[in-house]
Design a protein around this motif. Structure first.
Motif, PDB file in Angstrom:
ATOM      1  N   LEU A 137       0.242  -1.292   0.188  1.00  0.00           N
ATOM      2  CA  LEU A 137      -0.312  -0.463  -0.137  1.00  0.00           C
ATOM      3  C   LEU A 137       1.083   1.582  -0.128  1.00  0.00           C
ATOM      4  O   LEU A 137       0.169   1.833   0.017  1.00  0.00           O
ATOM      5  CB  LEU A 137      -1.079   0.197   0.961  1.00  0.00           C
ATOM      6  CG  LEU A 137      -1.659  -1.067   1.608  1.00  0.00           C
ATOM      7  CD1 LEU A 137      -2.139  -1.134   2.545  1.00  0.00           C
ATOM      8  CD2 LEU A 137      -2.565  -1.307   0.035  1.00  0.00           C
ATOM      9  N   THR A 138       2.266   0.611   0.008  1.00  0.00           N
ATOM     10  CA  THR A 138       2.906   2.291   0.316  1.00  0.00           C
ATOM     11  C   THR A 138       2.649   3.793  -1.401  1.00  0.00           C
ATOM     12  O   THR A 138       2.579   3.176  -1.390  1.00  0.00           O
ATOM     13  CB  THR A 138       4.667   2.063   0.438  1.00  0.00           C
ATOM     14  OG1 THR A 138       4.787   1.151   1.422  1.00  0.00           O
ATOM     15  CG2 THR A 138       5.149   2.865   0.320  1.00  0.00           C
ATOM     16  N   GLY A 139       2.923   4.516  -0.657  1.00  0.00           N
ATOM     17  CA  GLY A 139       2.886   5.224  -1.516  1.00  0.00           C
ATOM     18  C   GLY A 139       1.338   5.910  -1.950  1.00  0.00           C
ATOM     19  O   GLY A 139       0.492   6.595  -2.840  1.00  0.00           O
ATOM     20  N   THR A 140      -0.011   4.809  -1.711  1.00  0.00           N
ATOM     21  CA  THR A 140      -1.309   4.927  -1.984  1.00  0.00           C
ATOM     22  C   THR A 140      -1.671   5.926  -1.351  1.00  0.00           C
ATOM     23  O   THR A 140      -1.467   6.826  -0.283  1.00  0.00           O
ATOM     24  CB  THR A 140      -2.270   3.659  -2.564  1.00  0.00           C
ATOM     25  OG1 THR A 140      -1.919   3.159  -0.440  1.00  0.00           O
ATOM     26  CG2 THR A 140      -1.757   2.402  -3.109  1.00  0.00           C
ATOM     27  N   LEU A 141      -3.005   6.392  -1.838  1.00  0.00           N
ATOM     28  CA  LEU A 141      -3.171   7.806  -1.186  1.00  0.00           C
ATOM     29  C   LEU A 141      -4.074   7.528  -0.530  1.00  0.00           C
ATOM     30  O   LEU A 141      -4.961   6.432   0.235  1.00  0.00           O
ATOM     31  CB  LEU A 141      -4.395   8.593  -1.825  1.00  0.00           C
ATOM     32  CG  LEU A 141      -4.265   9.081  -3.350  1.00  0.00           C
ATOM     33  CD1 LEU A 141      -5.074   9.569  -3.964  1.00  0.00           C
ATOM     34  CD2 LEU A 141      -3.009   9.823  -3.147  1.00  0.00           C
ATOM     35  N   GLY A 142      -4.320   8.185   0.928  1.00  0.00           N
ATOM     36  CA  GLY A 142      -4.408   8.182   2.507  1.00  0.00           C
ATOM     37  C   GLY A 142      -5.793   7.931   2.926  1.00  0.00           C
ATOM     38  O   GLY A 142      -6.400   7.062   2.831  1.00  0.00           O
ATOM     39  N   ILE A 143      -6.394   8.791   1.829  1.00  0.00           N
ATOM     40  CA  ILE A 143      -8.135   8.531   1.547  1.00  0.00           C
ATOM     41  C   ILE A 143      -8.593   7.440   1.397  1.00  0.00           C
ATOM     42  O   ILE A 143      -9.493   7.103   2.548  1.00  0.00           O
ATOM     43  CB  ILE A 143      -8.768   9.693   0.906  1.00  0.00           C
ATOM     44  CG1 ILE A 143     -10.022  10.213   1.810  1.00  0.00           C
ATOM     45  CG2 ILE A 143      -8.286   9.548  -0.765  1.00  0.00           C
ATOM     46  CD1 ILE A 143      -9.994  11.707   1.176  1.00  0.00           C
ATOM     47  N   LEU A 144      -8.364   6.564   0.643  1.00  0.00           N
ATOM     48  CA  LEU A 144      -8.417   5.252  -0.172  1.00  0.00           C
ATOM     49  C   LEU A 144      -8.199   4.318   0.600  1.00  0.00           C
ATOM     50  O   LEU A 144      -8.841   3.608   1.547  1.00  0.00           O
ATOM     51  CB  LEU A 144      -7.689   4.714  -1.226  1.00  0.00           C
ATOM     52  CG  LEU A 144      -7.378   5.781  -1.867  1.00  0.00           C
ATOM     53  CD1 LEU A 144      -7.018   4.896  -3.675  1.00  0.00           C
ATOM     54  CD2 LEU A 144      -9.088   6.266  -2.753  1.00  0.00           C
ATOM     55  N   ALA A 145      -7.552   4.556   2.571  1.00  0.00           N
ATOM     56  CA  ALA A 145      -7.153   3.163   3.102  1.00  0.00           C
ATOM     57  C   ALA A 145      -8.785   3.504   3.962  1.00  0.00           C
ATOM     58  O   ALA A 145      -8.828   2.109   4.952  1.00  0.00           O
ATOM     59  CB  ALA A 145      -6.167   3.590   4.307  1.00  0.00           C
TER      60      ALA A 145
END
Length: 182
Positions: free
Chosen positions: A115-123
Motif C-alpha cells: 500500500l506504500t505510496g497509495t493515497l491515504g484517503i482510500l485506506a
C-alpha cells in the motif's frame, strides 16, 4: 469489453486513458484483440479495465490517477496503456474496476498488497483485496519536503504476506508538519 469462450479478451470504444489496453489512447469503433489468453474474469470501469487469468493473476490497465494500477505510482500523467500484472496479489478469482480496485482472493486467505505510496484517503475503504479491512490509521509528520502528505508511508502486515480473510492492515499516513513545508 468481451471475454471469449477461449479465454481471450476484446475491447472497443473510448480510450482516453488507455482503458482499451491496446498500448494507445486511440478510440476504436471495432473490437481489438488484446493478446491475453487464459482469462476467466474481466471488469470495466469508466476509465480502467482489468482481467483475471486461470492462475489467479490480476492484470490492470487504464487510468492511474489514484494509484488504481497498484504499481506504486499515483498520477494522472501515467496511465497504464497495456495489461500489466498487479504485483503482490495471488489467487485472485474476481475483481472489480473503478476508482478503488477490489480483488477477491481464494477463499480463506488474502495476500497483502503493498500500500506504500497509495493515497491515504482510500485506506478508509476496504483495501485493494476483499477480505482486508483498514485497521489502525496512524499519522506521522512528513519530513520529506511534503512530497508525500496524505500517502501511506508504511504498513503492517508486510506486503506479500498471507493473512486470514477479515484481517486488518494497519497503515501510517504522512501528514503536513505543524510548522509547514520547507
Amino acid at each position: 469489453m468481451a471475454l471469449g469462450g477461449d479465454g481471450t479478451v476484446w475491447a472497443w470504444g473510448r480510450n482516453w486513458t488507455g482503458q482499451l489496453g491496446d498500448g494507445t489512447v486511440n478510440d476504436h469503433a471495432t473490437p481489438v484483440h488484446l493478446g491475453l489468453s487464459g482469462i476467466t474474469h474481466v471488469s470495466v470501469g469508466q476509465g480502467e479495465s482489468l482481467a483475471v487469468d486461470s492462475a489467479g493473476v490480476l492484470r490492470y490497465w487504464g487510468d492511474n490517477t489514484y494509484g488504481q494500477a497498484g504499481n506504486g505510482v499515483a498520477s494522472q500523467n501515467n496511465p497504464v496503456l497495456s495489461p500489466a500484472v498487479v504485483n503482490g496479489l495471488s489467487g485472485v478469482v474476481a475483481a472489480s474496476a473503478g476508482v478503488v480496485v477490489l480483488a477477491v482472493a481464494a477463499p480463506g486467505s488474502v495476500v497483502v498488497p503493498d500500500l506504500t505510496g497509495t493515497l491515504g484517503i482510500l485506506a478508509s475503504r476496504p483495501l485493494l483485496a476483499v477480505g482486508l479491512l483498514p485497521g489502525t490509521k496512524s499519522t506521522t509528520p512528513d519530513d520529506r519536503l511534503c512530497n508525500h502528505v496524505g500517502e501511506v508511508v508504511s504498513q503492517s502486515s508486510q506486503p506479500g504476506s498471507t493473512v486470514p480473510a477479515g484481517s486488518r492492515v494497519d497503515i501510517v499516513v504522512a501528514v503536513q508538519p505543524g510548522n509547514g513545508c520547507f
